[in-house]
Motif scaffolding. Sequence first.
Motif, PDB file in Angstrom:
ATOM      1  N   ARG A 159      20.717  27.022  59.935  1.00 34.52           N
ATOM      2  CA  ARG A 159      19.482  27.970  59.671  1.00 34.52           C
ATOM      3  C   ARG A 159      18.768  27.123  58.337  1.00 34.52           C
ATOM      4  NH1 ARG A 159      21.186  33.605  58.108  1.00 34.52           N
ATOM      5  NH2 ARG A 159      19.309  33.273  57.521  1.00 34.52           N
ATOM      6  N   LEU A 160      19.694  26.490  57.633  1.00 38.35           N
ATOM      7  CA  LEU A 160      19.194  25.766  56.529  1.00 38.35           C
ATOM      8  C   LEU A 160      18.192  24.530  56.903  1.00 38.35           C
ATOM      9  CD1 LEU A 160      21.942  25.950  53.694  1.00 38.35           C
ATOM     10  CD2 LEU A 160      19.690  26.925  53.611  1.00 38.35           C
ATOM     11  N   LEU A 161      18.619  23.780  57.935  1.00 40.00           N
ATOM     12  CA  LEU A 161      18.063  22.747  58.530  1.00 40.00           C
ATOM     13  C   LEU A 161      16.926  23.183  59.335  1.00 40.00           C
ATOM     14  CD1 LEU A 161      20.779  20.210  59.608  1.00 40.00           C
ATOM     15  CD2 LEU A 161      19.208  20.113  57.597  1.00 40.00           C
ATOM     16  N   SER A 162      16.750  24.283  59.305  1.00 39.67           N
ATOM     17  CA  SER A 162      15.535  24.743  60.278  1.00 39.67           C
ATOM     18  C   SER A 162      14.387  24.769  59.360  1.00 39.67           C
ATOM     19  CB  SER A 162      15.729  25.944  61.127  1.00 39.67           C
ATOM     20  OG  SER A 162      15.946  26.994  60.231  1.00 39.67           O
ATOM     21  N   ARG A 163      14.621  24.841  58.094  1.00 43.96           N
ATOM     22  CA  ARG A 163      13.429  24.837  56.958  1.00 43.96           C
ATOM     23  C   ARG A 163      12.673  23.516  57.087  1.00 43.96           C
ATOM     24  NH1 ARG A 163      13.546  28.938  53.015  1.00 43.96           N
ATOM     25  NH2 ARG A 163      14.910  30.725  53.529  1.00 43.96           N
ATOM     26  N   ARG A 164      11.597  23.472  57.096  1.00 41.69           N
ATOM     27  CA  ARG A 164      10.763  22.246  57.183  1.00 41.69           C
ATOM     28  C   ARG A 164      11.088  21.312  56.097  1.00 41.69           C
ATOM     29  NH1 ARG A 164       4.982  22.816  59.079  1.00 41.69           N
ATOM     30  NH2 ARG A 164       6.151  23.296  60.822  1.00 41.69           N
ATOM     31  N   LYS A 165      11.097  21.727  54.754  1.00 37.79           N
ATOM     32  CA  LYS A 165      11.275  21.090  53.651  1.00 37.79           C
ATOM     33  C   LYS A 165      12.753  20.407  53.515  1.00 37.79           C
ATOM     34  CE  LYS A 165      10.017  21.268  48.869  1.00 37.79           C
ATOM     35  NZ  LYS A 165       9.364  22.095  47.835  1.00 37.79           N
ATOM     36  N   SER A 184      13.098  17.599  56.079  1.00 33.97           N
ATOM     37  CA  SER A 184      12.102  16.304  55.909  1.00 33.97           C
ATOM     38  C   SER A 184      12.894  15.742  54.662  1.00 33.97           C
ATOM     39  CB  SER A 184      10.882  16.735  55.343  1.00 33.97           C
ATOM     40  OG  SER A 184      10.954  17.450  53.948  1.00 33.97           O
ATOM     41  N   VAL A 185      13.495  16.269  53.658  1.00 34.15           N
ATOM     42  CA  VAL A 185      14.419  15.489  52.748  1.00 34.15           C
ATOM     43  C   VAL A 185      15.549  15.078  53.259  1.00 34.15           C
ATOM     44  CG1 VAL A 185      15.770  15.829  50.703  1.00 34.15           C
ATOM     45  CG2 VAL A 185      13.553  17.166  50.759  1.00 34.15           C
ATOM     46  N   VAL A 186      16.134  15.707  54.176  1.00 33.45           N
ATOM     47  CA  VAL A 186      17.423  15.078  54.748  1.00 33.45           C
ATOM     48  C   VAL A 186      17.050  14.083  55.817  1.00 33.45           C
ATOM     49  CG1 VAL A 186      19.158  15.687  56.508  1.00 33.45           C
ATOM     50  CG2 VAL A 186      18.817  17.212  54.773  1.00 33.45           C
ATOM     51  N   ASN A 187      16.135  14.232  56.298  1.00 39.62           N
ATOM     52  CA  ASN A 187      15.390  12.696  57.163  1.00 39.62           C
ATOM     53  C   ASN A 187      15.211  11.670  56.400  1.00 39.62           C
ATOM     54  OD1 ASN A 187      15.941  13.761  59.681  1.00 39.62           O
ATOM     55  ND2 ASN A 187      14.066  15.089  59.796  1.00 39.62           N
ATOM     56  N   LYS A 188      14.639  11.997  55.243  1.00 34.48           N
ATOM     57  CA  LYS A 188      14.331  10.977  54.180  1.00 34.48           C
ATOM     58  C   LYS A 188      15.602  10.054  53.926  1.00 34.48           C
ATOM     59  CE  LYS A 188       9.801  12.426  52.506  1.00 34.48           C
ATOM     60  NZ  LYS A 188       9.347  13.166  51.153  1.00 34.48           N
ATOM     61  N   GLN A 211      16.792   8.159  56.663  1.00 32.65           N
ATOM     62  CA  GLN A 211      16.104   7.050  56.873  1.00 32.65           C
ATOM     63  C   GLN A 211      16.811   5.689  56.282  1.00 32.65           C
ATOM     64  OE1 GLN A 211      11.884   7.368  56.117  1.00 32.65           O
ATOM     65  NE2 GLN A 211      11.329   5.596  57.231  1.00 32.65           N
ATOM     66  N   ARG A 212      16.715   6.061  54.867  1.00 31.64           N
ATOM     67  CA  ARG A 212      17.335   5.045  53.818  1.00 31.64           C
ATOM     68  C   ARG A 212      18.682   4.388  54.187  1.00 31.64           C
ATOM     69  NH1 ARG A 212      16.751   8.009  47.947  1.00 31.64           N
ATOM     70  NH2 ARG A 212      14.287   8.541  47.887  1.00 31.64           N
ATOM     71  N   ARG A 213      19.189   5.230  54.968  1.00 34.93           N
ATOM     72  CA  ARG A 213      20.666   4.715  55.371  1.00 34.93           C
ATOM     73  C   ARG A 213      20.515   4.145  56.820  1.00 34.93           C
ATOM     74  NH1 ARG A 213      25.029   4.377  52.645  1.00 34.93           N
ATOM     75  NH2 ARG A 213      26.400   4.936  54.463  1.00 34.93           N
ATOM     76  N   GLY A 214      19.345   4.416  57.377  1.00 37.02           N
ATOM     77  CA  GLY A 214      19.314   3.559  58.592  1.00 37.02           C
ATOM     78  C   GLY A 214      19.565   4.542  60.003  1.00 37.02           C
ATOM     79  N   SER A 215      19.947   5.677  59.673  1.00 42.99           N
ATOM     80  CA  SER A 215      20.244   6.676  60.648  1.00 42.99           C
ATOM     81  C   SER A 215      19.028   7.245  61.182  1.00 42.99           C
ATOM     82  CB  SER A 215      20.979   7.782  59.986  1.00 42.99           C
ATOM     83  OG  SER A 215      22.296   7.408  59.684  1.00 42.99           O
ATOM     84  N   PRO A 216      19.318   7.797  62.368  1.00 40.29           N
ATOM     85  CA  PRO A 216      18.184   8.327  63.146  1.00 40.29           C
ATOM     86  C   PRO A 216      17.618   9.816  62.524  1.00 40.29           C
ATOM     87  CG  PRO A 216      19.843   8.351  64.759  1.00 40.29           C
ATOM     88  CD  PRO A 216      20.374   7.583  63.378  1.00 40.29           C
TER      89      PRO A 216
END
Length: 75
Positions: free
Chosen positions: A50-56, A59-63, A66-71
């Motif tokens: 539910r928390l990860l369904s929040r767009r903001k 996006s922070v988790v994906n950033k 990305q820094r760690r090279g994970s998809p």
Amino acid sequence: MLVRVLRNLLGVVLVLLGVAMLVLPGQGLLTLLVGLLLLDFPGKHQLVVRLLSRRKILSVVNKLRQRRGSPPLTA
């Protein structure tokens, strides 16, 4: 056993800090998420989804991923 207790204790501290940062300056939601990920409790998976369904938050988790090279995670 000791590692599990220390992990849960760290999780509680991070959750409390995250709640405080919702009012104070800081990354409150991200800190809350990390604290929740460290805790062991029933229903944890559903709460994280539910928390990860929040767009903001996603996006922070994906950033960070990305820094760690994970998809990136998808919604």
